[in-house]
Design an enzyme around this catalytic site. Structure first.
Site, mmCIF file in Angstrom:
data_model
loop_
_atom_site.group_PDB
_atom_site.id
_atom_site.type_symbol
_atom_site.label_atom_id
_atom_site.label_comp_id
_atom_site.label_asym_id
_atom_site.label_seq_id
_atom_site.Cartn_x
_atom_site.Cartn_y
_atom_site.Cartn_z
ATOM 1 N N HIS A 1 0.882 -1.156 0.043
ATOM 2 C CA HIS A 1 0.277 0.155 -0.078
ATOM 3 C C HIS A 1 0.938 1.311 -0.043
ATOM 4 C CE1 HIS A 1 0.959 0.882 4.110
ATOM 5 N NE2 HIS A 1 0.647 -0.502 4.494
ATOM 6 N N ARG B 1 -6.126 0.913 4.160
ATOM 7 C CA ARG B 1 -5.095 1.562 3.332
ATOM 8 C C ARG B 1 -4.791 0.484 2.058
ATOM 9 N NH1 ARG B 1 -3.356 -0.732 8.309
ATOM 10 N NH2 ARG B 1 -1.401 -1.868 8.418
ATOM 11 N N GLU C 1 -1.582 -7.066 7.576
ATOM 12 C CA GLU C 1 -0.297 -6.728 8.097
ATOM 13 C C GLU C 1 -0.156 -7.520 9.307
ATOM 14 O OE1 GLU C 1 2.737 -6.440 7.601
ATOM 15 O OE2 GLU C 1 2.989 -4.168 7.761
ATOM 16 N N HIS D 1 0.529 -5.606 2.241
ATOM 17 C CA HIS D 1 1.308 -4.985 3.421
ATOM 18 C C HIS D 1 2.729 -5.405 3.293
ATOM 19 C CE1 HIS D 1 -2.478 -3.511 5.027
ATOM 20 N NE2 HIS D 1 -2.989 -4.533 4.673
#
Length: 206
Positions: A10, A61, A88, A158
């Site tokens: 991201h 995100r 993440e 991520h």
């Protein structure tokens, strides 16, 4: 048959900018992060790349980054699979803390171990090994079969969930992958042979 997989971290998030441990927390993108995501889409478009299917995490995100990339590609109607398996790494008690504050609380050496060791998790959180144990079964069950079936797949996720995938794809050790830095908003393009071997890898850094 085109066996194409593109991985993209991201764009810069609000908490990246503030130097905070983010993990499963859900801040949005900064203006810079939005620009990085759009630039990623422009780079892919310049290469003439398009996609059949997308995967992303349950965090906005990554989802926003994917949406911005697809807008640049003119492919906003693609099927998108969102799953927390691609989230993440969970930073546990570190989540939301400024990294400098964490160093003051636990000591620089301890925080460095939590951030850069492969198998030592922070309190209440995941190590990269734990993250890989979550991400890789999902990748092997869902994403890689799509790629090998000839679908062109884009994954927006991520730093650490993508590290887990790259470790698997490139046959890296835990010690090797923790040294691999992934810039925000930079696509990595993989093409595969019929047997799953990597034919080419292209990092689209500026």
């Amino acid at each position: 048959m085109d066996r194409l997989l593109v991985l993209c971290r991201h764009g810069e998030s609000e908490w990246n900018k503030l130097n905070l441990f983010t993990g499963w927390k859900d801040p949005g993108l900064t203006e810079k992060g939005v620009a990085e995501a759009r630039a990623a889409g422009q780079k892919l478009k310049a290469l003439g790349l398009g996609f059949d299917l997308c995967y992303t995490s349950a965090l906005k995100r990554a989802q926003t980054t994917l949406d911005l990339i697809l807008a640049e590609l003119g492919q906003t109607d693609l099927p998108i699979v969102r799953d927390q398996a691609l989230n993440e790494r969970d930073y546990g008690e570190l989540s939301g803390l400024n990294k400098d504050d964490a160093r003051q609380r636990w000591g620089e050496e301890q925080v460095h171990i939590w951030r850069r060791s492969y198998d030592i998790p922070p309190p209440g959180g995941e190590s990269l090994k734990d993250t890989a144990a979550r991400v890789l079964p999902y990748f092997e069950a869902h994403i890689m079969p799509d790629v090998m079936a000839g679908r062109r797949v884009l994954v927006a996720a991520h730093g650490n969930s993508l590290r887990a995938l790259i470790m698997k794809l490139e046959g890296l050790t835990g010690e090797e992958i923790i040294k691999r830095e992934l810039a925000t908003g930079v696509p990595i393009v993989y093409r595969f042979a019929e047997d799953g071997a990597i034919l080419s890898r292209q990092d689209l850094a500026a």
